[in-house]
Scaffold this motif. Structure first.
Motif, short mmCIF file in Angstrom:
data_model
loop_
_atom_site.label_atom_id
_atom_site.label_comp_id
_atom_site.label_asym_id
_atom_site.label_seq_id
_atom_site.Cartn_x
_atom_site.Cartn_y
_atom_site.Cartn_z
N ASN A 38 0.83 -1.20 0.00
CA ASN A 38 0.00 0.00 0.00
C ASN A 38 0.87 1.25 0.00
N GLY A 39 0.53 2.21 -0.87
CA GLY A 39 1.29 3.45 -0.93
C GLY A 39 2.49 3.40 -1.84
N ALA A 40 2.70 2.27 -2.53
CA ALA A 40 3.86 2.16 -3.42
C ALA A 40 3.69 2.98 -4.69
N GLY A 41 2.44 3.30 -5.06
CA GLY A 41 2.20 4.08 -6.27
C GLY A 41 1.50 3.31 -7.37
N LYS A 42 1.02 2.09 -7.09
CA LYS A 42 0.42 1.25 -8.13
C LYS A 42 -0.82 1.90 -8.74
#
Length: 250
Positions: A38-42
């Motif tokens: 979560n929050g990686a930018g996917k």
């Protein structure tokens, strides 16, 4: 020509740099899995590919069209299925499909709906309200809706979030059938087993950068040689769960 090509993609929200120079290419007719926490930018990356967000920098093309200057052409070549089904619960499965076919101005929307119900094994449920569908059936209907108009590229943003093991396997089978039919699938997921089962190539997005990209075999070679040990393999909880369901259905 790549179905999707991304070079030097950057995107920030205020002071937070979400994508920090992303590079990737997706070959036509393949399943490409984008892994990340979560929050990686996917989701940000998918929204840029789908023309829902504008990048700060970089070059992005989908089926040869530039997402910045040829947005209408890109939107005509893609479909996006998000984390939550876009199904209208008050309509039947068939009515959902007919509605989308009409919105896309396709001839004979009823025939389009009937063919997709058959393809996704929903014919018997087609006359029922979508509110009565199981999680796996709703997701299959959602994907069927996204295929109306035969887009060559489909984005699946965490398509099995919240589904039980049996429903996840149903969606996996659907994704495999899409790729076998020539559709290019970009799949974002947090589930490693999902990428392992489905993807031709896998990229790992971490803190806005692609830190690994390759086939499963290529990624495994990045690790030290495995130590061979002989152990008795026990069934996983998923194995037990599915076996019990199959026994009850017999």
């Amino acid at each position: 020509m790549s179905a999707i090509a991304v070079h030097g993609l950057r995107k920030s929200f205020g002071e937070v740099e979400v994508l920090r120079g992303v590079d990737l290419e997706v070959a036509p007719g393949t399943v490409f899995a984008l892994l990340g926490s979560n929050g990686a930018g996917k989701t940000t990356l998918v929204r840029i590919l789908a023309t829902l967000l504008r990048a700060d920098a970089g070059e992005v093309t989908v089926t040869g069209y530039d997402v910045r200057t040829q947005g209408a052409e890109v939107r005509g070549a893609i479909s996006l299925t998000g984390q939550f089904a876009a199904v209208d619960d008050m309509l039947t499965g068939r009515e959902n499909l007919v509605l989308v076919a009409r919105l896309r101005h396709l001839p004979d929307p009823g025939a389009v709906a009937d063919e997709l119900l058959r393809r996704f094994d929903l014919t018997e449920a087609g006359g029922r309200r979508a509110s009565t569908y199981s999680g796996g059936m709703r997701r299959r209907l959602d994907i069927a809706m996204s295929l109306i108009g035969s887009p060559p590229v489909i984005f699946l943003d965490e398509p099995t979030t919240g589904l039980d093991p049996q429903a996840r396997i149903e969606v996996w089978q659907t994704v495999k059938e899409l790729a076998d039919g020539g559709t290019t699938v970009l799949l974002t997921t947090q589930y490693l087993d999902e990428a392992e089962h489905l993807a031709d190539r896998i990229a790992i997005l971490h803190e806005g950068r692609i830190i690994a990209n390759g086939t499963l075999a290529e990624l495994k070679r990045l690790l030290p040689p495995a130590k061979v040990e002989y152990v008795e393999k026990q069934p996983s909880l998923e194995d037990v769960f599915l076996a019990i369901l199959e026994r009850e259905a017999a």
